[in-house]
Structure formats: structure tokens, C-alpha cells
Design an enzyme around this catalytic site. Structure first.
Site, PDB file in Angstrom:
ATOM      1  N   SER A 123      53.002  39.843  -6.602  1.00 39.06           N
ATOM      2  CA  SER A 123      53.543  40.410  -7.834  1.00 39.06           C
ATOM      3  C   SER A 123      55.070  40.502  -7.851  1.00 39.06           C
ATOM      4  O   SER A 123      55.687  40.186  -8.872  1.00 39.06           O
ATOM      5  CB  SER A 123      52.915  41.779  -8.102  1.00 39.06           C
ATOM      6  N   THR A 155      47.079  48.091  -7.551  1.00 35.90           N
ATOM      7  CA  THR A 155      46.029  47.202  -7.066  1.00 35.90           C
ATOM      8  C   THR A 155      45.131  47.963  -6.089  1.00 35.90           C
ATOM      9  O   THR A 155      45.276  49.177  -5.927  1.00 35.90           O
ATOM     10  CB  THR A 155      46.645  45.889  -6.512  1.00 35.90           C
ATOM     11  N   LYS A 181      43.058  51.609  -8.178  1.00 33.91           N
ATOM     12  CA  LYS A 181      42.970  51.462  -9.643  1.00 33.91           C
ATOM     13  C   LYS A 181      42.237  52.625 -10.322  1.00 33.91           C
ATOM     14  O   LYS A 181      42.609  53.038 -11.422  1.00 33.91           O
ATOM     15  CB  LYS A 181      42.280  50.138 -10.010  1.00 33.91           C
ATOM     16  N   GLY A 205      30.810  44.873  -9.774  1.00 41.68           N
ATOM     17  CA  GLY A 205      31.693  45.923  -9.250  1.00 41.68           C
ATOM     18  C   GLY A 205      32.869  46.158 -10.184  1.00 41.68           C
ATOM     19  O   GLY A 205      32.829  45.812 -11.373  1.00 41.68           O
ATOM     20  N   GLY A 206      33.929  46.723  -9.613  1.00 40.02           N
ATOM     21  CA  GLY A 206      35.117  47.047 -10.391  1.00 40.02           C
ATOM     22  C   GLY A 206      35.751  45.817 -11.039  1.00 40.02           C
ATOM     23  O   GLY A 206      36.249  45.893 -12.170  1.00 40.02           O
ATOM     24  N   THR A 229      22.828  44.185  -6.177  1.00 38.84           N
ATOM     25  CA  THR A 229      22.183  45.442  -6.566  1.00 38.84           C
ATOM     26  C   THR A 229      21.956  45.401  -8.083  1.00 38.84           C
ATOM     27  O   THR A 229      22.894  45.586  -8.869  1.00 38.84           O
ATOM     28  CB  THR A 229      23.083  46.643  -6.207  1.00 38.84           C
ATOM     29  N   PHE A 230      20.709  45.116  -8.469  1.00 33.48           N
ATOM     30  CA  PHE A 230      20.403  44.881  -9.876  1.00 33.48           C
ATOM     31  C   PHE A 230      20.763  46.083 -10.755  1.00 33.48           C
ATOM     32  O   PHE A 230      21.275  45.939 -11.870  1.00 33.48           O
ATOM     33  CB  PHE A 230      18.914  44.534 -10.002  1.00 33.48           C
ATOM     34  N   SER A 231      20.532  47.303 -10.233  1.00 30.52           N
ATOM     35  CA  SER A 231      20.758  48.499 -11.060  1.00 30.52           C
ATOM     36  C   SER A 231      22.216  48.583 -11.533  1.00 30.52           C
ATOM     37  O   SER A 231      22.492  49.032 -12.641  1.00 30.52           O
ATOM     38  CB  SER A 231      20.371  49.751 -10.289  1.00 30.52           C
ATOM     39  N   LYS A 232      23.146  48.096 -10.715  1.00 34.20           N
ATOM     40  CA  LYS A 232      24.560  48.156 -11.119  1.00 34.20           C
ATOM     41  C   LYS A 232      24.843  47.170 -12.258  1.00 34.20           C
ATOM     42  O   LYS A 232      25.622  47.459 -13.171  1.00 34.20           O
ATOM     43  CB  LYS A 232      25.472  47.864  -9.921  1.00 34.20           C
TER      44      LYS A 232
HETATM   45  P1  ATR Z   1      35.601  44.942  -6.659  1.00 38.14           P
HETATM   46  O1  ATR Z   1      36.485  46.050  -7.135  1.00 38.14           O
HETATM   47  O2  ATR Z   1      36.305  43.830  -5.925  1.00 38.14           O
HETATM   48  O3  ATR Z   1      34.688  44.442  -7.714  1.00 38.14           O
HETATM   49  P2  ATR Z   1      33.365  46.412  -5.614  1.00 38.14           P
HETATM   50  O4  ATR Z   1      33.410  47.331  -6.775  1.00 38.14           O
HETATM   51  O5  ATR Z   1      33.104  46.942  -4.245  1.00 38.14           O
HETATM   52  O6  ATR Z   1      34.730  45.606  -5.473  1.00 38.14           O
HETATM   53  O7  ATR Z   1      32.297  45.254  -5.952  1.00 38.14           O
HETATM   54  C1  ATR Z   1      32.047  44.205  -5.063  1.00 38.14           C
HETATM   55  C2  ATR Z   1      31.040  43.227  -5.681  1.00 38.14           C
HETATM   56  O8  ATR Z   1      30.736  42.220  -4.718  1.00 38.14           O
HETATM   57  C3  ATR Z   1      29.722  43.878  -6.053  1.00 38.14           C
HETATM   58  O9  ATR Z   1      29.143  43.159  -7.109  1.00 38.14           O
HETATM   59  C4  ATR Z   1      28.928  43.698  -4.754  1.00 38.14           C
HETATM   60  O10 ATR Z   1      27.522  43.740  -4.918  1.00 38.14           O
HETATM   61  P3  ATR Z   1      26.742  45.158  -4.815  1.00 38.14           P
HETATM   62  O11 ATR Z   1      27.005  45.856  -6.129  1.00 38.14           O
HETATM   63  O12 ATR Z   1      25.334  44.794  -4.609  1.00 38.14           O
HETATM   64  O13 ATR Z   1      27.367  45.901  -3.653  1.00 38.14           O
HETATM   65  C5  ATR Z   1      29.353  42.302  -4.364  1.00 38.14           C
HETATM   66  N1  ATR Z   1      29.158  42.109  -2.922  1.00 38.14           N
HETATM   67  C6  ATR Z   1      29.952  42.576  -1.931  1.00 38.14           C
HETATM   68  N2  ATR Z   1      29.435  42.236  -0.720  1.00 38.14           N
HETATM   69  C7  ATR Z   1      28.289  41.541  -0.967  1.00 38.14           C
HETATM   70  C8  ATR Z   1      27.320  40.888  -0.145  1.00 38.14           C
HETATM   71  N3  ATR Z   1      27.424  40.889   1.195  1.00 38.14           N
HETATM   72  N4  ATR Z   1      26.278  40.281  -0.754  1.00 38.14           N
HETATM   73  C9  ATR Z   1      26.162  40.259  -2.092  1.00 38.14           C
HETATM   74  N5  ATR Z   1      27.056  40.843  -2.931  1.00 38.14           N
HETATM   75  C10 ATR Z   1      28.108  41.472  -2.373  1.00 38.14           C
END
Ligand code: ATR
Length: 268
Positions: free
Chosen positions: A16, A61, A65, A128-129, A151-154
Site C-alpha cells: 500500500s 488490513t 478490519k 469468511g470476511g 462450513t456450509f452454515s457460514k
Molecule cells: P478471511 O478474512 O481471509 O476471509 P476467514 O474469515 O478466516 O478469513 O475465512 C477464511 C475462509 O477460508 C473461510 O471460508 C474458510 O472456511 P470455513 O468457514 O469452513 O473455516 C476457508 N478456509 C480456511 N482454511 C480452510 C481449509 N483448510 N479448508 C477449507 N476451507 C478453508
């Protein structure tokens, strides 16, 4: 000189400062922009001291965040729904305005790459985020979105949250519909572990284009490497998104939007 900074931990790798220096040169703005290592214990205090000492704005970052979002007083809509902030600006009355330019940075980059026609089908890997940060601008760009996640629920929670803004669904990773997607976006953090999400390769092979929100210096990310191995022709990493989100932050602070293309060429 107006003071800006990027906060993260780690931060040494951040591009940046270089990007904003080039933006400032291009648009003839007198400003300084530093990289600051955020302290996990004292991040809020550090930030408050920065603004008390005349800081005008900053980028945030990982991993701060969500914490920066909690400190702010006013928000853009895309920041509110992302519940995370990558850009702060101090307003005249001393309050802190929070934006999240990640999604619009991605949309700008997809436009630049000619990968964004309206009403496309996009498959997003990860919930994720990173995914939450880009969903609103993608939906506002009339994209039909399917999310899959380990993780399907997310994925389900995100789809429910963003349903009011457009066409979005979550599907189980083992039952991805047999349609072909215009674009597959990797938003997992798996690349950092040198890995990719384990999905049916046909999904990637049938996509018109793939995009990895991550980038890596001088070599393909694991996701891009896999896609190339599978014969996908149109592969793109997230470097343009990085420069795109920076350009939108810069515009918020300085009221002038830099031209991204020459900066991308210079840094590459
Ligand atoms: P970010 O802010 O980078 O999105 P995060 O919120 O921790 O970081 O999200 C990471 C993403 O990568 C999630 O979708 C996570 O899946 P889960 O919600 O099931 O944790 C995915 N991820 C990270 N490690 C993983 C792994 N070993 N296998 C599959 N998915 C993974």
C-alpha cells in the site's frame, strides 16, 4: 503534510505505501503514507493517537478490519453490511468515517479485465470476511451469486444476510449445481497454506474466467496454478483488486480518483 497510513499485523509485506506514493505523484497530492505495525493489545489506542496527532485517514488490513469497524462513528452502506472496515477518514467534526472499498475494488478490477457483464453467474469459494467484504458491490453490479464453503452454515448465513440485496444462494460443497459459471472467485484463505479448496475440477474447467482474491509476488497463487493446470484460459489474481481498493480509498480521502492502469504496470 497530510498524514495517512496502513495498519496491519504483519505489515512489512504491504504494497500500500508504494501504491499510494505512486497515486500521489500521479495526481500531484502532497501527502505521506506509512505502514504501521498494529499492536494486538493496543490497536484502538494506537489508532486514536494517530488521529489525535493529525492523521487524516488510514487503511486497515488483517487482522484489524472488524476492530476498526467498531471504532468508527459513521459508515458507508457497503461497510455497514460488511461489518468490517478497510478505510477510515477523519471528518471535520473529528468523527471517524468508515468505508470498505474491497468490494468496489474487486468490481473495478473485474470491469478492467472485461469479466463483468450484468446478470452473470458467479461462484464464490469461501464464506469468511473476504467474501462478506465484497458481496454488496457484486450484487449491486447485478451478479447472480452462489457461495460454497467448507462450513456450509457460514455460507447459508451470508446468503440469508445478503438476500435483500440481490440474487444469492448457498449450496453444499458436494452438490454444486451442474451449471457452468461465468466466473469463479476464490475468497478462501487456503492459498496462504499453499492449498486450494477441494471441488469438482469440472466447475473450474467450465468457467469462462477465474479470479483469486489473493495474489503472490512473482509466481502463481496455488488456486491460479491449479486452474492453469486444468486448462482454464482466463485466470486472474487479486493484484488489480488491491490497487483498485487503494484507488477508491485515495478518492475518499483526496477527492480525486487515480488512474489504475499505469500504476499496475509500474508495480508489476
Ligand atoms: P478471511 O478474512 O481471509 O476471509 P476467514 O474469515 O478466516 O478469513 O475465512 C477464511 C475462509 O477460508 C473461510 O471460508 C474458510 O472456511 P470455513 O468457514 O469452513 O473455516 C476457508 N478456509 C480456511 N482454511 C480452510 C481449509 N483448510 N479448508 C477449507 N476451507 C478453508
Amino acid at each position: 503534510m497530510d498524514k495517512y497510513a496502513v495498519w496491519g499485523n504483519p505489515i512489512a509485506q504491504s504494497k500500500s505505501p508504494q501504491i499510494h506514493r505512486l497515486f500521489a505523484e500521479q495526481t500531484q497530492q502532497l501527502m505521506e503514507y506509512k505502514a504501521i505495525l498494529g499492536d494486538e493489545q493496543r490497536f484502538e489506542q494506537q489508532l486514536s493517537t494517530f488521529f489525535k496527532n493529525g492523521g487524516k485517514g488510514c487503511n486497515i488490513t488483517a487482522p484489524f478490519k472488524e476492530r476498526a469497524f467498531k471504532i468508527a462513528n459513521q459508515f458507508s452502506e457497503r461497510c455497514l453490511v460488511a461489518e468490517a472496515c478497510n478505510t477510515l477518514k477523519i471528518l471535520d467534526d473529528g468523527s471517524l468515517y468508515a468505508d470498505n472499498t474491497d468490494g468496489i475494488g474487486l468490481v473495478s478490477d473485474l470491469q478492467r479485465l472485461n469479466c463483468l457483464k450484468s446478470n452473470q453467474s458467479i461462484l464464490i469459494l469461501g464464506a469468511g470476511g473476504a467474501t462478506k467484504g465484497v458481496l454488496l458491490p457484486l450484487l449491486q453490479a447485478q451478479q447472480n451469486i452462489t457461495i460454497i464453503n467448507r462450513t456450509f452454515s457460514k455460507a447459508q448465513q451470508l446468503a440469508e444476510k445478503f438476500q435483500p440485496y440481490g440474487n444469492i444462494q448457498a449450496v453444499d460443497i458436494t452438490y454444486i449445481p451442474k451449471q457452468s459459471f461465468d466466473l469463479v472467485i476464490n475468497a478462501t484463505s487456503l492459498g496462504l497454506q499453499g492449498k486450494t479448496l477441494n471441488i469438482n475440477p469440472l466447475i473450474l474447467q467450465q468457467a469462462q474466467a477465474v479470479y483469486d482474491m489473493q495474489y503472490s509476488k512473482g509466481q502463481d497463487t496455488p488456486f491460479i496454478a491449479l486452474c492453469k493446470q486444468l486448462g482454464v484460459k482466463n485466470t486472474n489474481d487479486g493484484f488489480g483488486m488491491l490497487v483498485g481498493q487503494a484507488a477508491h480509498s485515495f478518492e475518499l480521502w483526496r477527492g480525486i480518483k487515480p488512474n489504475i492502469e499505469p500504476i499496475l504496470d509500474l508495480i508489476k
